[in-house]
Design an enzyme around this catalytic site. Structure first.
Site, PDB file in Angstrom:
ATOM      1  N   ASP A 102       0.822  -1.206   0.000  1.00 48.41           N
ATOM      2  CA  ASP A 102       0.000   0.000   0.000  1.00 48.41           C
ATOM      3  C   ASP A 102       0.860   1.262   0.000  1.00 48.41           C
ATOM      4  O   ASP A 102       2.014   1.250   0.445  1.00 48.41           O
ATOM      5  CB  ASP A 102      -0.906   0.035   1.234  1.00 48.41           C
ATOM      6  N   TYR A 103       0.271   2.343  -0.444  1.00 49.12           N
ATOM      7  CA  TYR A 103       0.948   3.647  -0.490  1.00 49.12           C
ATOM      8  C   TYR A 103       1.593   4.001   0.845  1.00 49.12           C
ATOM      9  O   TYR A 103       2.740   4.455   0.900  1.00 49.12           O
ATOM     10  CB  TYR A 103      -0.090   4.712  -0.883  1.00 49.12           C
TER      11      TYR A 103
END
Length: 239
Positions: A102-103
């Site tokens: 994820d970011y």
């Protein structure tokens, strides 16, 4: 001689499975002739085209990156944010991440131009273990940890058995450090698992991928995988 779909995958065009679809759909030509038969083998000198564009054969390369937070697990971003390939400086190969973090998640991420290898690592049958360290709100009880270990119901089905353990806690901030070892790769899986048991993630890091670790690396650092490491990963994925 090598199978056509494998050559396409190794060139970083797509996965081996998708390459097979390209062949069947008539999108691939060898030495100017359309090929639609799976299992076709080609020589090193064969000119291969996908959608009329010759592929550039590349030697397979494999990298381990310590992904920083606030970085996209992709090769480009339409919002001009930093992407993981920005950090691999010593290759001209068309590499891409194997899976994604994820970011906001940091930690160990593999990148390659070998679509066949990437597909093998991400296949549901591979069961390669990934270890995450999560800072969560609150302190999970022993029963909650057992529930995580047995598997929890998410909107896309129950998770496979995992390993969940309590590492430390901060009473003042009402936070805990939890280690989770999983063998799946669903989107946002760790965050969703912990959210489902009432302990939302505040910070998340992947510390291990199979036997690989981040030892000696800082966020943004990378190294090439050794041939023996690539071979070990292949072996783990098929056992």
């Amino acid at each position: 001689m090598e199978r056509l779909q494998k050559v396409i995958a190794r060139a970083g065009i797509t996965s081996r499975r998708k390459a097979e679809d390209y062949i069947v759909d008539g999108r691939v030509a060898v030495d100017g002739k359309r090929v639609q038969e799976l299992g076709t083998k080609v020589s090193e000198k064969a000119v291969i085209e996908v959608d009329g564009v010759p592929i550039q054969r590349e030697e397979p390369v494999y990298f381990l990156l310590y992904k920083p937070g606030k970085v996209i697990s992709a090769v480009k971003d339409d919002k001009d944010r930093a992407v993981v390939t920005d950090y691999i400086e010593d290759t001209e190969a068309r590499i891409f991440p194997i899976g994604r973090l994820d970011y906001d998640t940091s930690g160990l991420l593999l990148l390659t131009n070998d679509g066949d290898f990437a597909n093998l690592m991400m296949h549901p049958r591979s069961k390669i273990k990934k270890t995450y360290i999560a800072k969560v709100k609150g302190k999970p009880s022993k029963d909650t940890l057992r529930k995580l270990s047995r598997g929890v119901e998410l909107e896309d089905g129950k998770t496979l058995p995992a390993k969940a353990s309590f590492k430390s806690g901060n009473k003042q901030n009402d936070t805990s450090i939890i280690e989770l070892v999983i063998s799946e790769g669903r989107n946002h899986q760790i965050r969703r698992m912990l959210e489902s048991v009432g302990h939302p993630v505040l910070k998340l890091k992947r510390e291990r991928y199979a036997f690989l670790t981040l030892e000696g690396l800082q966020p943004g650092d990378f190294r090439k995988l050794k041939p023996v490491e690539v071979a070990q990963l292949r072996e783990l994925a098929v056992t």
